[in-house]
Motif scaffolding. Structure first.
Motif, PDB file in Angstrom:
ATOM      1  N   GLU A  26     -43.641 118.467 102.441  1.00  0.00           N
ATOM      2  CA  GLU A  26     -44.438 119.227 103.400  1.00  0.00           C
ATOM      3  C   GLU A  26     -45.881 119.262 102.914  1.00  0.00           C
ATOM      4  N   ARG A  27     -46.815 118.955 103.792  1.00  0.00           N
ATOM      5  CA  ARG A  27     -48.222 118.886 103.419  1.00  0.00           C
ATOM      6  C   ARG A  27     -48.898 120.238 103.691  1.00  0.00           C
ATOM      7  N   LEU A  28     -49.699 120.663 102.729  1.00  0.00           N
ATOM      8  CA  LEU A  28     -50.491 121.885 102.837  1.00  0.00           C
ATOM      9  C   LEU A  28     -51.951 121.539 102.611  1.00  0.00           C
ATOM     10  N   LYS A  29     -52.846 122.330 103.193  1.00  0.00           N
ATOM     11  CA  LYS A  29     -54.273 122.116 103.003  1.00  0.00           C
ATOM     12  C   LYS A  29     -54.924 123.447 102.661  1.00  0.00           C
ATOM     13  N   ALA A  30     -55.828 123.430 101.698  1.00  0.00           N
ATOM     14  CA  ALA A  30     -56.569 124.623 101.287  1.00  0.00           C
ATOM     15  C   ALA A  30     -57.983 124.210 100.928  1.00  0.00           C
ATOM     16  N   SER A  31     -58.887 125.165 100.990  1.00  0.00           N
ATOM     17  CA  SER A  31     -60.273 124.923 100.601  1.00  0.00           C
ATOM     18  C   SER A  31     -60.533 125.529  99.234  1.00  0.00           C
ATOM     19  N   VAL A  32     -61.562 125.032  98.586  1.00  0.00           N
ATOM     20  CA  VAL A  32     -61.921 125.540  97.260  1.00  0.00           C
ATOM     21  C   VAL A  32     -62.238 127.032  97.368  1.00  0.00           C
ATOM     22  N   THR A 119     -21.491 125.137  86.003  1.00  0.00           N
ATOM     23  CA  THR A 119     -21.372 123.681  86.054  1.00  0.00           C
ATOM     24  C   THR A 119     -20.910 123.292  87.463  1.00  0.00           C
ATOM     25  N   PRO A 120     -21.630 122.404  88.144  1.00  0.00           N
ATOM     26  CA  PRO A 120     -22.891 121.788  87.708  1.00  0.00           C
ATOM     27  C   PRO A 120     -24.032 122.812  87.729  1.00  0.00           C
ATOM     28  N   PRO A 121     -25.091 122.581  86.927  1.00  0.00           N
ATOM     29  CA  PRO A 121     -26.170 123.576  86.789  1.00  0.00           C
ATOM     30  C   PRO A 121     -27.108 123.646  87.989  1.00  0.00           C
ATOM     31  N   ALA A 122     -26.971 122.779  88.987  1.00  0.00           N
ATOM     32  CA  ALA A 122     -27.927 122.768  90.105  1.00  0.00           C
ATOM     33  C   ALA A 122     -27.181 122.701  91.422  1.00  0.00           C
ATOM     34  N   ARG A 123     -27.869 123.220  92.459  1.00  0.00           N
ATOM     35  CA  ARG A 123     -27.389 123.087  93.826  1.00  0.00           C
ATOM     36  C   ARG A 123     -28.491 122.469  94.667  1.00  0.00           C
ATOM     37  N   ASN A 124     -28.291 122.503  95.971  1.00  0.00           N
ATOM     38  CA  ASN A 124     -29.261 121.867  96.853  1.00  0.00           C
ATOM     39  C   ASN A 124     -30.467 122.792  97.094  1.00  0.00           C
ATOM     40  N   ASN A 125     -31.109 123.246  95.987  1.00  0.00           N
ATOM     41  CA  ASN A 125     -32.299 124.087  96.067  1.00  0.00           C
ATOM     42  C   ASN A 125     -33.526 123.245  95.749  1.00  0.00           C
ATOM     43  N   GLY A 126     -34.678 123.735  96.201  1.00  0.00           N
ATOM     44  CA  GLY A 126     -35.919 123.061  95.844  1.00  0.00           C
ATOM     45  C   GLY A 126     -36.690 122.588  97.064  1.00  0.00           C
ATOM     46  N   THR A 127     -38.013 122.437  96.884  1.00  0.00           N
ATOM     47  CA  THR A 127     -38.907 122.038  97.962  1.00  0.00           C
ATOM     48  C   THR A 127     -40.051 121.225  97.382  1.00  0.00           C
ATOM     49  N   PHE A 128     -40.476 120.191  98.104  1.00  0.00           N
ATOM     50  CA  PHE A 128     -41.647 119.397  97.736  1.00  0.00           C
ATOM     51  C   PHE A 128     -42.829 119.787  98.622  1.00  0.00           C
ATOM     52  N   TYR A 129     -44.025 119.914  98.026  1.00  0.00           N
ATOM     53  CA  TYR A 129     -45.254 120.183  98.763  1.00  0.00           C
ATOM     54  C   TYR A 129     -46.340 119.246  98.283  1.00  0.00           C
TER      55      TYR A 129
END
Length: 674
Positions: A26-32, A119-129
């Motif tokens: 997912e793309r985000l935009k911010a200003s300085v 176990t297992p230590p992970a599930r279907n969590n997480g997000t990319f930005y």
């Protein structure tokens, strides 16, 4: 986008991004200088929360790490104070907020949630930005909120894109070079940052960085500097007097950042615990409260404030002395009445106490005006006014004070046989056959009544109109002749007698052929008003009519008395102010206005009442309006009917008596004949 997904898949397969399946970016935009919120939902096994580890990475580098149950997360140095967890509507529990965004913050971010004890230590969590930072700004690195200790060095960053572009700093909108207490301790770094040497508590505030570009463009970004210090005493008096027998407080004047956590008192060098002293308590701000002061409370007191950083030390010793409040051996009477030109003395003598200075006595007028210049004198606290004039009327206040307390005593001075001043500023609004007159009272006496005197300019006979309610400063004269000039005056009266007439005002009523604007006709309260009475049900009683409109906002009732008609209404507390009564003759095809009056009260007595007539009353208050009708019985007819009925009754009684006597005589004759 396809190339980016390929890079992500390769990174996951190579182990650079340890975890699960690749997700959509997912793309985000911010200003300085702005901010960016990155959402991250948590998916627990079977919906039950278990210990977890939350981690945020940027371009493969860990910048945020937090284990559930820990107080504070671990944040990378460059992100300190700018990256923190956040929550809000539609945000997951792993969401973060990046504030004071810099150009270098642009990149690929990922939220990763793992479960160490499962176990297992992970599930279907997480997000990319993918965060894009607007590069068309003048500031590369904006300032961010900072907290320093008093005495330390403070630095606020503000790096421009080009070192040739000028940077200027402001505090609360004021340039730093114009603030004397800051100008000598601040300097501008090579990268535009603000450096404050030896920060003090007064440096706390908002600082604004402004960068000017070559084309005249200006960009600004601000940050807050918080200077923390140990709790310290800022003021301590040498002596403090407490009033004997009264309640009092002893304050500790301190300043603390972080806030105060504890306050300790000492008396005569020993710890003073109010919980062990009857009649002494702690207030919420740490002050000592004395329920009833006595001599045992005298001594040397000192206080020591504490906060999370500690204490800067105790206050200087305060000598507490107990003194009795001022007392009066002679006090003024509640009321004085003086004649014009005479002298009046109002006593106010304080008592002299043992081992104490004489209290201070001061006389003032309650309305704020000065005492009569050159005509008053003070002798031991007694006030004498000579050559009393009308302006001396009012309420006087004697203030007696010492170091412990202040006592105020009031008295009123009235001037004998001084009539009320004449009304002034008369103004009038004419109509065809009426004039609405207003005036300004001579003084604010609530017991003043007014009479309006008026006559035709060509006539010598005066007519008067008495204002029924006290304090009313307007009236409507009705039944006047059109196109006629009238002379009007207003006379004020009070319980002493008549005052002076106002200056005359000459008003000409309008010609019937002159057009009148609707708004002017309304504001002038003209008598030429015709009103219908829809929705009014008239209820006739034996002593008069008491009726109220069903759809009326203001309940109005009318009761017939010997003195006239008493009009009353009921309004809410919020509907305060002056109400206006209009009294109409309702037994004609059109309602003719007979009287207009205004009052602050909730009733008016109307004496314009005749036998056999019908009337209509309209009451208009600031927030509501109502009306009622009245029918006055024809008492003359009733008396005639009653007299006729009585005569008939007497005649019948006489006939019955004659018949009875005749029957008795006949009976006697019959007996004799037998």
């Amino acid at each position: 986008m396809a190339a980016l997904r390929s890079v992500l898949v390769l990174s996951l397969l190579s182990g650079a991004w340890p975890s699960l399946l690749p997700l959509e970016v997912e793309r985000l935009k911010a200003s300085v200088g702005g901010y960016a919120v990155m959402n991250c939902h948590l998916d627990f096994p079977f919906g039950n929360e278990i210990p977890y580890h939350l981690q945020w990475d940027k371009d493969g580098e860990t910048i945020f790490s937090w284990y559930s149950g820990e107080n504070e997360p671990r944040v990378a140095d460059r992100w300190g104070g700018r990256l923190r967890r956040t929550n809000g509507p539609n945000l997951g529990r792993g969401s973060v907020n990046v504030s004071a965004v810099r150009e270098t913050d642009a990149g690929l971010y990922r939220c990763l949630v793992t479960f160490p004890n499962r176990t297992p230590p992970a599930r279907n969590n997480g997000t990319f930005y993918r965060l894009d930072v607007d590069g068309g700004n003048l500031i590369v690195t904006p300032p961010m909120n900072s907290t320093v200790l008093e005495g330390d060095r403070a630095e606020l960053e503000c790096a421009p894109k080009s070192l040739e572009w000028p940077v200027q700093w402001y505090r609360d909108g004021v340039p730093l070079e114009t603030i004397p207490e800051l100008a000598g301790r601040t300097e501008l770094g090579l990268n535009g940052s603000l450096i404050i040497r030896n920060a003090v508590s007064t440096d706390l505030g908002e600082y604004d960085c402004r960068v000017s570009g070559p084309d005249g463009q200006i960009q600004s970004s601000s940050a807050f500097l918080d200077v923390q210090y140990k709790a310290k005493v800022v003021y301590s008096p040498k002596e403090r007097y407490l009033p004997f027998g009264k309640s009092a407080s002893l304050d500790c004047h301190f300043s603390a950042n972080p806030p105060l956590t504890n306050l300790r008192w000492e008396k005569d060098g020993f710890l003073f615990d109010p919980y062990n002293v009857p009649g002494v308590f702690y207030s919420r701000n740490g002050s000592l409260l004395f329920n009833r002061v006595d001599e045992s409370h005298e001594g040397l007191y000192s206080c020591t404030p504490y906060n999370a950083l500690g204490s800067a030390g105790p206050s200087a010793a305060v000598r507490v002395r107990v003194q009795r409040p001022p007392a009066l051996v002679a006090r003024p009477q509640p009321l004085y009445v003086a004649r014009l030109g005479a002298a009046v003395t109002m006593p106010c003598s304080p008592a002299l106490m043992v081992q104490a200075t004489l209290p201070t006595v001061r006389w003032t007028k309650k309305d704020g005006t000065d005492l009569p210049d050159g005509r008053y004198s003070l002798d031991g606290g007694n006030l004498t006014i000579s050559s009393v004039s009308e302006e001396d009327r009012g309420i006087y206040v004697c203030t007696v004070s010492n170091e412990a307390d202040v006592v105020n005593v009031e008295t009123e001075l009235l001037i004998e046989n001084v009539p009320p001043r004449a009304p002034y500023n008369l103004s009038a609004t004419p109509s065809y056959d009426s004039i609405h007159l207003t005036w300004v009272p001579g003084h604010n006496g609530v017991d003043v009544e007014y009479n309006v005197w008026y006559r035709e300019r060509a006539e010598s006979e005066w007519r008067t109109m008495k204002i029924l309610s006290r304090g009313v400063t307007d009236a409507t004269l009705i039944g006047l002749r059109p196109a006629t000039e009238y002379e009007l005056r207003v006379l004020s009266q009070d319980y002493i007698g008549d005052g002076l007439f106002s200056k005359p005002i000459f008003v000409r009523t309008l010609d019937q052929s002159t057009p009148v604007d609707v708004e002017d006709e309304v504001t002038s309260y003209t008598a030429a008003v015709t009103e219908s009475a829809p929705g009014i049900e008239e209820v006739v009683g034996s002593d008069g009519v008491v009726a109220t409109a069903e759809d009326s906002e203001l309940p109005v009732t009318i009761r017939l008395l010997e003195e006239g008609a008493l009009v009353r209404w009921s309004r809410t507390r919020a509907d305060r102010g002056r109400c206006t009564l209009r009294w109409y003759a309702a037994d004609e095809p059109t309602h003719r206005l007979l009287l207009t009056a205004a009052t602050q009260l909730d009733y008016i007595l109307v004496n314009v009442v005749e036998e056999g007539a019908s009337y209509w009353a309209t009451v208009q208050c600031p927030a509501s309006t109502g009306g009622a009708s009245l029918h006055v019985p024809a008492y003359g007819r009733l008396r005639g009917v009653a007299a006729g009925s009585a005569a008939a009754a007497l005649l019948l009684a006489a006939l019955a008596t004659a018949l009875l006597l005749a029957r008795r005589r006949n009976a006697r004759r019959e007996k004799r004949a037998r």
